[in-house]
Scaffold this motif. Structure first.
Motif, PDB file in Angstrom:
ATOM      1  N   ARG A   3       0.835  -1.209   0.000  1.00 37.80           N
ATOM      2  CA  ARG A   3       0.000   0.000   0.000  1.00 37.80           C
ATOM      3  C   ARG A   3       0.865   1.252   0.000  1.00 37.80           C
ATOM      4  NH1 ARG A   3      -3.930  -0.761   4.931  1.00 37.80           N
ATOM      5  NH2 ARG A   3      -4.520   1.368   4.332  1.00 37.80           N
ATOM      6  N   ARG A   7       1.414   4.296  -2.960  1.00 37.48           N
ATOM      7  CA  ARG A   7       1.282   5.732  -2.689  1.00 37.48           C
ATOM      8  C   ARG A   7       2.619   6.463  -2.888  1.00 37.48           C
ATOM      9  NH1 ARG A   7      -2.112   4.402   2.224  1.00 37.48           N
ATOM     10  NH2 ARG A   7      -0.342   5.038   3.523  1.00 37.48           N
ATOM     11  N   ASP A   9       5.365   6.037  -1.400  1.00 38.35           N
ATOM     12  CA  ASP A   9       6.092   6.228  -0.136  1.00 38.35           C
ATOM     13  C   ASP A   9       7.184   5.176  -0.080  1.00 38.35           C
ATOM     14  OD1 ASP A   9       7.078   6.626   2.389  1.00 38.35           O
ATOM     15  OD2 ASP A   9       5.135   6.465   3.401  1.00 38.35           O
TER      16      ASP A   9
END
Length: 360
Positions: A3, A7, A9
């Motif tokens: 996840r 994103r 990150d």
């Protein structure tokens, strides 16, 4: 980690992967996915380290082998472009072999394997001159990835490298109708088998798509000259005249072929003029002088031939002897018979007799 990576990150995703690895140190897919994340971020040393960690756990892990294969492929490509290696550095062929080995594991079986990894492996096969392997890899991949622009040309290169010209022609004939970019390659393959009429026809079809492509037009004219016949010679002359007029300075290969076309059509003065233009543009090549010799022989201008070419042979003979037998044959081997014949026709037998101490 998934996840966070979605994103963008990167730092958070890597930290999550590290926590996952601490919880399950024997799960090879975790460092393998971390290696892929590093690879996407262009952090090559970290990607290599994480992939090696995954392979230490599971040697056949496809993702980790894919990452290592891509890393070694990039290292091999860099090795080819940089200065000579420092002592202890891996040789380019070592990195190439490692890249192939890892990618072979990554794409076995091909079903479900990353198409980009399969394409990279095929390119590496070509570099390693493993042409039959390249053909096998590319045949499947090109059929499956119809939008891959480079694939058909790479496959044709593999057929040529393997010497499987007939197989290459069969494949190209099947696909050139749907991909006209393949027409020049198909024509080239026809030339390799001396199928001159087929080459002429195919080059003509290719030129309909690129009428201003002077390189293609030169190849078309060359095929016409090889096909022979007065009609083909006239077409070759006209095409080459257009090529020569379109470039400044004129293309020397086109000028040489134009001289040949004029000579074979019986126009010795035009052949001589074109040959002298070749000589003026590239005095280091014997081909302009060779074309001149043929044109002068055609009109029996033997004294002019001797006056123009004997000094050239004398000059190049000195350079050729210092460079070795191969260079001598390349520099003057094309010209010696013509000058010798001219001396013979002039009755100057002492000049052309190979047993005599000739001045050149």
């Amino acid at each position: 980690a998934h996840r966070l990576a979605e994103r963008d990150d990167e730092a958070g995703a890597i930290a999550a992967y590290k926590r996952a690895m601490a919880l399950d140190p024997q799960a090879a897919e975790i460092p393998a996915e971390r290696a892929d994340l590093y690879l996407q971020a262009n952090k090559i040393p970290e990607a290599k380290s994480a992939a090696e960690q995954a392979i230490a756990i599971e040697p056949a892990n496809r993702d980790a082998n894919r990452v290592l294969g891509i890393v070694y492929a990039a290292m091999s490509d860099t090795d080819r472009q940089t200065a000579p290696r420092a002592r202890g550095d891996a040789r380019p062929e070592d990195n190439l072999a490692k890249a192939i080995r890892h990618l072979e594991i990554a794409v076995d079986p091909p079903v479900g394997a990353d198409p980009n990894a399969r394409a990279t492996l095929a390119r590496l096969y070509l570099r390693a001159e493993s042409y039959d392997k390249a053909i096998a890899a590319l045949s499947d991949l090109v059929g499956q990835e119809s939008g891959w622009q480079d694939g058909p040309m790479l496959l044709a290169e593999a057929y040529a490298g393997a010497g499987r010209i007939a197989d290459g022609i069969a494949w190209l004939e099947q696909h050139a109708a749907d991909d006209p970019r393949l027409l020049p390659t198909l024509a080239d393959f026809y030339e390799r088998q001396r199928r001159w009429p087929d080459a002429v026809k195919t080059y003509a079809a290719a030129m309909q798509r690129a009428p201003r492509n002077t390189g293609l037009k030169t190849r078309y004219a060359s095929a016409l000259l090889n096909a022979g016949g007065r009609d083909n010679l006239g077409k070759a002359r006209d095409a080459l005249t257009e090529v020569v007029a379109a470039r400044t300075p004129a293309d020397t290969q086109a000028l040489y072929l134009l001289s040949q076309a004029h000579r074979r059509l019986g126009d010795a003065p035009a052949a001589e003029a074109a040959a002298r233009r070749v000589m003026a543009q590239n005095a280091a090549s014997p081909w302009g002088y060779f074309a001149l010799a043929e044109a002068l022989e055609m009109r029996r201008a033997y004294q002019t031939l001797v006056d123009d070419l004997a000094p050239v042979i004398a000059a190049h003979r000195k350079d050729a002897l210092s460079a070795g037998p191969a260079a001598e044959a390349f520099d003057i081997g094309l010209l010696l018979p013509h000058v010798a014949f001219a001396y013979q026709e002039l009755g100057q037998y002492e000049e052309w007799n190979p047993a005599a101490q000739v001045r050149w």
